[in-house]
Design an enzyme around this catalytic site. Structure first.
Site, mmCIF file in Angstrom:
data_model
loop_
_atom_site.group_PDB
_atom_site.id
_atom_site.type_symbol
_atom_site.label_atom_id
_atom_site.label_comp_id
_atom_site.label_asym_id
_atom_site.label_seq_id
_atom_site.Cartn_x
_atom_site.Cartn_y
_atom_site.Cartn_z
ATOM 1 C CE1 TYR A 187 8.784 9.759 -38.114
ATOM 2 C CE2 TYR A 187 9.905 11.167 -36.530
ATOM 3 C CZ TYR A 187 8.880 10.285 -36.845
ATOM 4 O OH TYR A 187 7.966 9.949 -35.896
ATOM 5 C CE1 TYR A 203 14.116 11.014 -36.096
ATOM 6 C CE2 TYR A 203 14.336 13.241 -36.965
ATOM 7 C CZ TYR A 203 14.395 11.872 -37.145
ATOM 8 O OH TYR A 203 14.716 11.364 -38.376
#
Ligand code: NAD
Length: 266
Positions: free
Chosen positions: A150, A160
């Site tokens: 990602y 994240y």
């Protein structure tokens, strides 16, 4: 629709937990395209998930493997070779889990034991799987190894958390091992940087729904879904991408190169 792009090929697919998992779709498409596969996941995921239904439908055995245990990773490769009667052609690493995210710890207050475990599960496991294949010469010449990543590896997405570093390590392993495996057996190693996708792992990130909508508005093609990610994986396992290696390949509808979007500004 099948074009038999993977006819005669064999491979290992990790990480299929339920029908939302990206690798679930990859497994289905591999078989549709003529490949023979082995499925693997952590033993605990087998109790939670629906992988046995997939296994039966695709006629693909499940070889349990908790990737935090290197012996289990080595056994996975050995048992896969036993099953296939020799070498195989492709491997998908589709494994990720953040203990800090799961337990609600923000990036500014990390629990380091959990952080180590996150790196182990989400990043080092890629090295372990590739190293086991490399040392056992398990993959045929011109084979293909893929990991899913990602863009938070390269740009800041605050929620994240420690997965950002995990993905940076994962992408680096693809480059470094891509060199060594290319020299040994012309095996290519790449990562696909995928749009945010609604799955068990994806939805664990705080504010995921808002983020999904933001990413979609920032992407001229919209967010790439799991199905199209699986199509891209098939192309990278196929012989049409023989010379692509050591790359981080964006599969994100254009998100990574969009600076501003009229949809968001309006
Ligand atoms: N969903 C997204 O938004 C998104 C975006 C980009 C990249 N990715 C990446 O795609 C990959 C697949 O995730 P997903 O979104 O399909 O979610 P998912 O939750 O369906 O898959 C994650 C898998 O990792 C497995 N796993 C966790 N710990 C393990 C262990 N110790 N040993 C073996 N397996 C273990 C889980 O059982 C699960 O099957 C991950 O690397 C994820 O980071 C996801």
């Amino acid at each position: 629709m099948s074009n038999n792009l993977l006819k005669g090929k064999k491979g290992i697919i990790s990480g299929a937990l339920d029908s939302n998992s990206i690798s679930w779709k990859v497994a289905e498409k591999c078989v549709e395209q003529g490949a023979e596969i082995v499925l693997t996941n952590a033993p605990i995921a087998m109790r939670m998930g629906a992988i046995s239904e997939l296994s039966e439908r695709l006629n693909a055995p499940i070889i349990p493997c908790d990737v935090t245990d290197n012996n289990q990773v080595i056994e996975l490769v050995e048992k896969s070779m036993d099953h296939f009667g020799g070498k195989f052609d492709f491997l998908l690493h589709s494994i990720g889990m953040s203990l800090n995210v799961r337990k609600g710890k923000p990036y500014t207050d990390l629990n380091y034991d959990w952080t180590h475990k996150t790196y182990d599960i989400s990043a080092l496991s890629f090295h372990k799987m590739i190293q086991a294949c490399y040392q056992k010469e398990a993959i045929n010449d011109w084979g293909s190894i893929l990991g899913l990543t990602y863009i938070a590896s390269q740009r800041v997405f605050p929620d994240y958390n420690e997965m950002a570093e995990s993905k940076a390590i994962l992408e680096s392993i693809a480059r470094s091992f891509g060199y060594h495996y290319g020299k040994q057996a012309k095996v290519r190693v790449n990562t696909i940087s995928q749009s945010p996708t609604v799955t068990t792992a994806g939805s664990g990130v705080k504010g995921f729904d808002d983020f999904l909508s933001y990413a979609s508005k920032m992407s001229p093609l919209g967010n790439a879904d799991a199905d199209s990610c699986a199509d891209y994986c098939i192309s990278l396992f196929s012989d049409y991408t023989r010379m692509v290696t050591m790359q981080n390949l964006f599969h994100d509808g254009g998100f990574s190169f969009t600076g501003a979007s009229n949809d968001l500004l309006r």
